[in-house]
Design an enzyme around this catalytic site. Structure first.
Site, PDB file in Angstrom:
ATOM      1  N   SER A 137     -64.235  12.099   0.451  1.00 60.03           N
ATOM      2  CA  SER A 137     -64.671  10.961   1.251  1.00 60.03           C
ATOM      3  C   SER A 137     -63.444  10.197   1.717  1.00 60.03           C
ATOM      4  O   SER A 137     -62.441  10.125   0.990  1.00 60.03           O
ATOM      5  CB  SER A 137     -65.565  10.032   0.436  1.00 60.03           C
ATOM      6  N   TYR A 150     -66.717   6.430  -7.539  1.00 63.12           N
ATOM      7  CA  TYR A 150     -66.881   7.480  -6.534  1.00 63.12           C
ATOM      8  C   TYR A 150     -65.522   7.945  -6.010  1.00 63.12           C
ATOM      9  O   TYR A 150     -65.256   9.154  -5.913  1.00 63.12           O
ATOM     10  CB  TYR A 150     -67.733   6.929  -5.393  1.00 63.12           C
TER      11      TYR A 150
END
Length: 242
Positions: A137, A150
């Site tokens: 990401s 995350y």
């Protein structure tokens, strides 16, 4: 010979768009999904409507035996595995100070252990000339507050990329990671007010959110013949945020 792709997280969002795109590009596709059989069946239908062949296989990506069984199903149905697009993932938001470490364990189980489990089977079983595409990401570089669990898990995915590319020397297998920026999926919109969505959409110089088809196109490039000279890289598909 028809090339075969396994797409984890293939029942929804970015993964589902990748399924449809690879099917349209001529791949036979295995739709890996965690639990929603109805969505997985719909993804199979869309792949078939795009002109490809597809099956759905349920697998917890962090379970070694389940991942191996998914590869077994691909080999049984289509003869082998040429491309793996590992789009399955889990997100949890928390400040470090307030983080429940059991939540961190769950994120790491899916995003880190799951990536290793899928990459391990891919390294053992993909046919020569194949491509493994994992997913990170762009928040790894953006470092937004509350994204530490995350972001840390996706940093581990990026660290794996070049190491595995080098370990597969001699087999003509590429290993790359796609790192999307803010992308217009149901998961992205969940819990965000319009002001937050507008702010994120305004960040890239292209002044819009990414779409699942944008990410699927980047994945298809890495999976196809035009991406064969790209190896060990992290492709930040984010419209120019960083």
């Amino acid at each position: 010979m028809t090339r075969t792709a396994i797409v984890t997280g293939g029942s929804r969002g970015i993964g589902r768009e990748i399924v449809t795109r690879l099917a349209a590009d001529g791949f036979a596709v295995v739709v890996g999904y965690a639990g929603n059989e109805e969505l997985a069946a719909a993804a199979v239908r869309e792949a078939e409507e795009s002109g490809g062949r597809a099956i759905a296989v349920q697998a917890d990506v962090a379970e070694e035996q389940a991942v191996a069984a998914m590869f077994d199903a691909a080999e049984s149905a289509f003869g082998g595995v040429d491309v793996v697009a590992h789009a399955a993932g889990k997100m949890a938001l928390s400040t470090v100070a307030d983080l429940d470490l059991s939540v961190l364990d769950a994120v790491y189980r899916t995003n880190v252990r799951g990536t290793f489990a899928v990459a391990q089977q891919a390294a053992r079983r993909m046919r020569d000339g194949g491509a493994l595409i994992t997913f990170s990401s762009s928040v790894v570089g953006l470092a937004f507050p509350t994204y530490a669990p995350y972001t840390a898990s996706k940093g581990a995915v990026e660290a794996l990329t070049m190491v595995l590319a080098r370990e597969l020397r001699g087999r003509d297998i590429t290993v790359n990671t796609v790192a999307p920026g803010p992308t217009a999926t149901d998961l992205f919109f969940e819990g965000k007010d319009q002001a937050t969505v507008d702010r994120l959409a305004a960040q890239p110089p292209l002044e819009r959110l990414g779409t699942p088809s944008d990410i699927a196109a980047a994945t298809a490039f890495l999976a196809g013949p035009d991406g064969r000279w790209v190896n060990g890289q992290v492709l930040r598909a984010n419209g120019g945020i960083i």
